[in-house]
Design a protein around this motif. Structure first.
Motif, PDB file in Angstrom:
ATOM      1  N   HIS A  14      -1.981  -8.160  -2.483  1.00 48.96           N
ATOM      2  CA  HIS A  14      -2.465  -7.892  -3.840  1.00 48.96           C
ATOM      3  C   HIS A  14      -1.289  -7.936  -4.820  1.00 48.96           C
ATOM      4  N   GLU A  40      -7.982   1.733  -3.249  1.00 48.08           N
ATOM      5  CA  GLU A  40      -8.200   0.452  -2.573  1.00 48.08           C
ATOM      6  C   GLU A  40      -7.366   0.342  -1.303  1.00 48.08           C
ATOM      7  N   LEU A  41      -6.078   0.650  -1.416  1.00 48.18           N
ATOM      8  CA  LEU A  41      -5.183   0.520  -0.271  1.00 48.18           C
ATOM      9  C   LEU A  41      -5.535   1.516   0.823  1.00 48.18           C
ATOM     10  N   GLN A  42      -5.834   2.753   0.443  1.00 49.21           N
ATOM     11  CA  GLN A  42      -6.166   3.762   1.434  1.00 49.21           C
ATOM     12  C   GLN A  42      -7.465   3.433   2.150  1.00 49.21           C
ATOM     13  N   THR A  45      -7.180   0.417   4.646  1.00 50.66           N
ATOM     14  CA  THR A  45      -6.274   0.530   5.794  1.00 50.66           C
ATOM     15  C   THR A  45      -6.554   1.772   6.630  1.00 50.66           C
ATOM     16  N   ILE A  52       0.318  -4.219   4.408  1.00 51.72           N
ATOM     17  CA  ILE A  52       0.002  -4.331   2.988  1.00 51.72           C
ATOM     18  C   ILE A  52       1.130  -5.114   2.329  1.00 51.72           C
ATOM     19  N   LEU A  54       2.375  -6.598  -1.286  1.00 53.86           N
ATOM     20  CA  LEU A  54       2.144  -6.466  -2.720  1.00 53.86           C
ATOM     21  C   LEU A  54       3.146  -7.311  -3.491  1.00 53.86           C
ATOM     22  N   LEU A  69       0.244   6.570  -0.281  1.00 50.61           N
ATOM     23  CA  LEU A  69      -0.169   6.221   1.079  1.00 50.61           C
ATOM     24  C   LEU A  69       0.135   7.346   2.060  1.00 50.61           C
ATOM     25  N   ALA A 290      -7.462  -8.314  -4.761  1.00 59.00           N
ATOM     26  CA  ALA A 290      -6.858  -8.270  -3.426  1.00 59.00           C
ATOM     27  C   ALA A 290      -7.558  -9.242  -2.488  1.00 59.00           C
TER      28      ALA A 290
END
Length: 299
Positions: A14, A40-42, A45, A52, A54, A69, A290
């Motif tokens: 992303h 979104e990331l949490q 994953t 991840i 970025l 995170l 993403a």
């Protein structure tokens, strides 16, 4: 006799849009965007063995993401990253970091390569408007002992020749690691993620996915009927006057119609998605969406 193993893995890339002090029309400050991005990331994953990748990450954003995170875990170092700021090789300028979970992946080696005629030092060449880098890491899965080469990049948005030359530098790096004495016999699979600033008929994409390249677009390895979400990955904030486009990718080593020098087909793609970057609250988390893939790494 060794029994082949399959390792499920999620890869997310992303471009998060750097924390500008002069937002575009329709763009919200980083303080408003950080929470949707972290969610979104949490979410994507959680309970996953994941990487991840970025782009456009300034140092303060890097710190916010790493803290976010790790805030959902019992230990403060559940997640870590590799990468440097592109301007000075330390903390200045944008990072293209790769976040990983040290309890799951052993970091064996990493480096930053400047996509220029002097790749070992901060620099830009040809018609590049900005300094550009690729972050490279060698990781071994602690449980299965499978080793991968992970790469994350953000190519220039202005220079066509720069993108062309950068794509060839990246392919050279893949070959260097694949044939090198240090890791060549260990690496099971390779992936490259990032914002190429190149549509499918343009220089970087065509070089990186050419028949002679060992890399292939993960989106092409899954039937379009099985794709989830959107097609375009760059949306802008709604007022740029440019059409949305697909410029963010995850490439994998090997496809069914390419014969690799080492004879293995390391990846099986199980899912491909382009996620939304705006919901009911109307806030764009970024001007990019993403890209997420689910794969099996086959040894």
């Amino acid at each position: 006799m060794k029994v082949p193993t399959e390792l499920p893995l999620r890869i997310l890339t992303h471009n998060i849009r750097y924390a500008t002090s002069s937002p575009f029309k329709g763009e919200r400050p980083w303080a408003d965007r950080v929470h949707p991005l972290l969610s979104e990331l949490q979410y994507n994953t959680r309970h996953q063995e994941a990487f991840i990748c970025l782009q456009e990450v300034l140092h303060n954003q890097l710190e916010d993401i790493l803290a976010g995170l790790n805030s959902k875990h019992h230990t403060s170092n559940a997640w870590d990253y590799i990468g440097v700021g592109r301007d000075d090789g330390r903390k200045a300028g944008e990072y293209s970091p790769i976040f990983y979970q040290p309890a799951i992946w052993q970091l064996r080696h990493w480096e930053t390569v400047w996509l220029s005629e002097t790749p070992s030092v901060p620099s830009k060449s040809w018609d590049a408007a900005s300094t550009r880098i690729v972050t490279v890491g060698v990781f071994t899965h602690r449980a299965s002992r499978q080793t991968i080469l992970a790469m994350n990049t953000h190519l220039d948005d202005q220079g066509s020749r720069s993108r062309f030359e950068a794509a060839n530098i990246i392919l050279g790096k893949v070959d260097e690691y694949r044939t090198g004495a240090a890791f060549g016999k260990m690496i099971v699979g390779v992936f490259l993620a990032g914002d190429f600033n190149s549509q499918e008929d343009q220089e970087a994409y065509t070089v990186l996915t050419a028949p002679e390249s060992p890399l292939a677009d993960a989106a092409r390895l899954v039937s379009p009927t099985e794709h989830y979400g959107n097609y375009t990955t760059w949306t802008g904030f709604g007022y740029e006057g440019q059409d949305p486009s697909r410029i963010d990718y995850i490439l994998l080593e090997s496809t069914a119609d390419k014969v690799l020098s080492h004879g293995r087909q390391p990846w099986k793609v199980q899912g491909y998605a382009v996620l939304a970057n705006r919901f009911d609250d109307g806030i764009f988390s970024s001007d990019h969406r993403a890209v997420v893939i689910d794969v099996m790494l086959c040894d």
